[in-house]
Write a protein that holds these residues in place. Structure first.
Motif, PDB file in Angstrom:
ATOM      1  N   ASP A 212      -4.944  27.976  26.017  1.00 47.29           N
ATOM      2  CA  ASP A 212      -5.024  28.138  24.566  1.00 47.29           C
ATOM      3  C   ASP A 212      -4.495  26.879  23.884  1.00 47.29           C
ATOM      4  O   ASP A 212      -3.474  26.320  24.308  1.00 47.29           O
ATOM      5  CB  ASP A 212      -4.194  29.353  24.143  1.00 47.29           C
ATOM      6  CG  ASP A 212      -4.499  29.788  22.718  1.00 47.29           C
ATOM      7  OD1 ASP A 212      -4.041  29.086  21.783  1.00 47.29           O
ATOM      8  OD2 ASP A 212      -5.173  30.807  22.539  1.00 47.29           O
ATOM      9  N   ASN A 232      -9.526  34.092  22.718  1.00 54.42           N
ATOM     10  CA  ASN A 232      -8.749  35.314  22.500  1.00 54.42           C
ATOM     11  C   ASN A 232      -9.336  36.132  21.352  1.00 54.42           C
ATOM     12  O   ASN A 232      -8.883  36.057  20.215  1.00 54.42           O
ATOM     13  CB  ASN A 232      -7.291  34.949  22.206  1.00 54.42           C
ATOM     14  CG  ASN A 232      -6.614  34.304  23.394  1.00 54.42           C
ATOM     15  OD1 ASN A 232      -6.345  34.955  24.399  1.00 54.42           O
ATOM     16  ND2 ASN A 232      -6.353  33.015  23.293  1.00 54.42           N
ATOM     17  N   GLN A 233     -10.363  36.897  21.676  1.00 58.08           N
ATOM     18  CA  GLN A 233     -10.986  37.776  20.690  1.00 58.08           C
ATOM     19  C   GLN A 233     -10.192  39.077  20.591  1.00 58.08           C
ATOM     20  O   GLN A 233      -9.606  39.542  21.569  1.00 58.08           O
ATOM     21  CB  GLN A 233     -12.428  38.095  21.103  1.00 58.08           C
ATOM     22  CG  GLN A 233     -13.316  36.879  21.261  1.00 58.08           C
ATOM     23  CD  GLN A 233     -13.694  36.248  19.938  1.00 58.08           C
ATOM     24  OE1 GLN A 233     -13.684  36.906  18.894  1.00 58.08           O
ATOM     25  NE2 GLN A 233     -14.030  34.963  19.969  1.00 58.08           N
ATOM     26  N   GLU A 249     -18.052  32.388  18.737  1.00 65.50           N
ATOM     27  CA  GLU A 249     -17.176  31.303  18.325  1.00 65.50           C
ATOM     28  C   GLU A 249     -15.773  31.606  18.864  1.00 65.50           C
ATOM     29  O   GLU A 249     -15.208  32.657  18.577  1.00 65.50           O
ATOM     30  CB  GLU A 249     -17.127  31.201  16.796  1.00 65.50           C
ATOM     31  CG  GLU A 249     -16.368  30.007  16.276  1.00 65.50           C
ATOM     32  CD  GLU A 249     -17.025  28.671  16.606  1.00 65.50           C
ATOM     33  OE1 GLU A 249     -16.303  27.652  16.599  1.00 65.50           O
ATOM     34  OE2 GLU A 249     -18.253  28.653  16.871  1.00 65.50           O
ATOM     35  N   PRO A 250     -15.221  30.716  19.688  1.00 67.53           N
ATOM     36  CA  PRO A 250     -13.925  31.024  20.304  1.00 67.53           C
ATOM     37  C   PRO A 250     -12.805  31.121  19.280  1.00 67.53           C
ATOM     38  O   PRO A 250     -12.853  30.506  18.222  1.00 67.53           O
ATOM     39  CB  PRO A 250     -13.698  29.839  21.260  1.00 67.53           C
ATOM     40  CG  PRO A 250     -14.530  28.730  20.713  1.00 67.53           C
ATOM     41  CD  PRO A 250     -15.724  29.384  20.091  1.00 67.53           C
ATOM     42  N   ARG A 251     -11.800  31.905  19.622  1.00 66.79           N
ATOM     43  CA  ARG A 251     -10.631  32.086  18.764  1.00 66.79           C
ATOM     44  C   ARG A 251      -9.362  31.823  19.559  1.00 66.79           C
ATOM     45  O   ARG A 251      -9.253  32.220  20.726  1.00 66.79           O
ATOM     46  CB  ARG A 251     -10.591  33.505  18.181  1.00 66.79           C
ATOM     47  CG  ARG A 251     -11.692  33.770  17.157  1.00 66.79           C
ATOM     48  CD  ARG A 251     -11.658  35.206  16.689  1.00 66.79           C
ATOM     49  NE  ARG A 251     -10.421  35.551  16.009  1.00 66.79           N
ATOM     50  CZ  ARG A 251     -10.166  35.324  14.727  1.00 66.79           C
ATOM     51  NH1 ARG A 251     -11.093  34.756  13.967  1.00 66.79           N
ATOM     52  NH2 ARG A 251      -9.030  35.675  14.177  1.00 66.79           N
ATOM     53  N   SER A 252      -8.419  31.168  18.919  1.00 68.91           N
ATOM     54  CA  SER A 252      -7.126  30.876  19.528  1.00 68.91           C
ATOM     55  C   SER A 252      -6.110  31.941  19.132  1.00 68.91           C
ATOM     56  O   SER A 252      -6.311  32.688  18.165  1.00 68.91           O
ATOM     57  CB  SER A 252      -6.639  29.503  19.063  1.00 68.91           C
ATOM     58  OG  SER A 252      -5.268  29.309  19.347  1.00 68.91           O
ATOM     59  N   HIS A 254      -3.495  31.268  17.763  1.00 72.20           N
ATOM     60  CA  HIS A 254      -3.055  30.805  16.442  1.00 72.20           C
ATOM     61  C   HIS A 254      -3.852  31.467  15.327  1.00 72.20           C
ATOM     62  O   HIS A 254      -3.320  31.764  14.254  1.00 72.20           O
ATOM     63  CB  HIS A 254      -3.197  29.283  16.361  1.00 72.20           C
ATOM     64  CG  HIS A 254      -2.870  28.708  15.027  1.00 72.20           C
ATOM     65  ND1 HIS A 254      -3.821  28.532  14.029  1.00 72.20           N
ATOM     66  CD2 HIS A 254      -1.698  28.276  14.501  1.00 72.20           C
ATOM     67  CE1 HIS A 254      -3.238  28.024  12.962  1.00 72.20           C
ATOM     68  NE2 HIS A 254      -1.967  27.844  13.210  1.00 72.20           N
ATOM     69  N   ASP A 255      -5.144  31.707  15.570  1.00 76.39           N
ATOM     70  CA  ASP A 255      -5.992  32.346  14.557  1.00 76.39           C
ATOM     71  C   ASP A 255      -5.477  33.732  14.191  1.00 76.39           C
ATOM     72  O   ASP A 255      -5.569  34.158  13.046  1.00 76.39           O
ATOM     73  CB  ASP A 255      -7.433  32.446  15.050  1.00 76.39           C
ATOM     74  CG  ASP A 255      -8.052  31.091  15.311  1.00 76.39           C
ATOM     75  OD1 ASP A 255      -7.659  30.121  14.618  1.00 76.39           O
ATOM     76  OD2 ASP A 255      -8.898  30.966  16.214  1.00 76.39           O
ATOM     77  N   HIS A 256      -4.923  34.439  15.172  1.00 79.83           N
ATOM     78  CA  HIS A 256      -4.432  35.790  14.918  1.00 79.83           C
ATOM     79  C   HIS A 256      -3.089  35.743  14.204  1.00 79.83           C
ATOM     80  O   HIS A 256      -2.729  36.677  13.493  1.00 79.83           O
ATOM     81  CB  HIS A 256      -4.304  36.567  16.227  1.00 79.83           C
ATOM     82  CG  HIS A 256      -5.586  36.640  17.002  1.00 79.83           C
ATOM     83  ND1 HIS A 256      -6.759  37.096  16.454  1.00 79.83           N
ATOM     84  CD2 HIS A 256      -5.881  36.280  18.288  1.00 79.83           C
ATOM     85  CE1 HIS A 256      -7.730  37.043  17.365  1.00 79.83           C
ATOM     86  NE2 HIS A 256      -7.221  36.548  18.469  1.00 79.83           N
ATOM     87  N   HIS A 259      -3.910  34.827  10.278  1.00 79.38           N
ATOM     88  CA  HIS A 259      -4.801  35.667   9.472  1.00 79.38           C
ATOM     89  C   HIS A 259      -4.271  37.068   9.417  1.00 79.38           C
ATOM     90  O   HIS A 259      -4.077  37.807  10.147  1.00 79.38           O
ATOM     91  CB  HIS A 259      -6.218  35.662  10.055  1.00 79.38           C
ATOM     92  CG  HIS A 259      -6.870  34.332   9.886  1.00 79.38           C
ATOM     93  ND1 HIS A 259      -7.111  33.766   8.654  1.00 79.38           N
ATOM     94  CD2 HIS A 259      -7.279  33.416  10.806  1.00 79.38           C
ATOM     95  CE1 HIS A 259      -7.683  32.581   8.815  1.00 79.38           C
ATOM     96  NE2 HIS A 259      -7.793  32.349  10.100  1.00 79.38           N
TER      97      HIS A 259
END
Length: 259
Positions: A212, A232-233, A249-252, A254-256, A259
């Motif tokens: 990640d 990390n969906q 689209e990949p997610r880190s 950090h995105d969670h 948001h």
């Protein structure tokens, strides 16, 4: 008994000070937060124009900065050798970026600066016996020592064989030194061979490519994008009933968090 002089008591003096400060010293207090509250300034718009922020402090400029790409353990020379060696193990090609662009050296640096680098959760009591070929080494030194001493051995070998620093070598010359390390032809310290260093270093490189981005590598999730890995969906329910491969689209992590 003398009558108490209330007018000259400490409490009365303090009240008098607070009462008259705003008018007697208006330039100091009224011009500040207290003065604004007294005059109703909290709801009053200031006539003084707000200075525009400098370009360097703009949100756009701040957003373009990656504070995760900063060394926490390596000195500059060690970071450069790590970056050069990692690029030879995972080079840039037509498929996508290499270890340098992905920030792998920073991932390795951050790992060595963490408890993992000092074997915090590893049983560390001897005897340190050389294992069988299928077992690997039970190291008497810590992981951060293995990596830094391995880098030093590479640098010393480079200077003795080519009279240049490892980062100054041609790619084929760098490959030759890494191959010698992989074969165990170069010792690191106390009987620990280059093979042990190379195996650990290679694992760290691959982790830096695909871990990640929160940990310093895989910049902009480009390692995942090359593999079409979704990262990390939170859920896959919207694609579970699809027969064909779904590119997401990949997610880190950090995105969670944000948001």
């Amino acid at each position: 008994m003398a009558e108490k002089n209330v007018e000259n008591s400490p409490d009365q003096s303090r009240r008098s000070f607070l009462k008259y400060t705003g008018t007697a010293i208006g330039g100091v207090v009224v011009g500040g937060v207290i003065g604004s509250a007294i005059s109703g300034g909290f709801t009053k718009k200031s006539t003084t124009p707000t200075p525009s922020p400098s370009p360097s402090a703009s949100p756009q400029a701040q957003a373009g900065m990656d504070y995760n790409r900063a060394p926490m353990f390596f000195n500059q020379a060690q970071l450069q050798i790590t970056e050069a060696a990692a690029e030879r193990i995972f080079p840039k090609d037509e498929s996508g970026p290499g270890a340098t662009e992905l920030g792998v050296a920073f991932y390795i640096d951050h790992q060595l600066a963490s408890p993992w680098g000092v074997n915090a959760r590893t049983y560390r009591t001897g005897p340190f016996v050389k294992g069988e070929a299928t077992q690997g080494d039970y190291l008497s030194i810590q992981r951060h020592e293995l990596i830094t001493m391995g880098l030093q051995s590479m640098e010393e070998t480079s200077k003795s064989k080519y009279t240049k620093s490892f980062v100054e070598l041609a790619p084929e010359e760098q490959d030759a030194i890494l191959t010698s390390m992989e074969k165990g032809e170069i010792n690191v310290v106390n009987g620990v061979t280059g093979k042990t260093f190379f195996n650990q270093f290679r694992v760290l490189v691959m982790e830096g490519v695909y871990s990640d981005p929160l940990y310093g590598g895989n910049k902009d999730m480009q390692g995942w994008k090359m593999r079409k890995y979704p990262g990390n969906q939170m859920s896959y329910t919207n694609i579970m009933d699809k027969d064909q491969f779904a590119v997401m689209e990949p997610r880190s992590l950090h995105d969670h968090f944000v948001h």
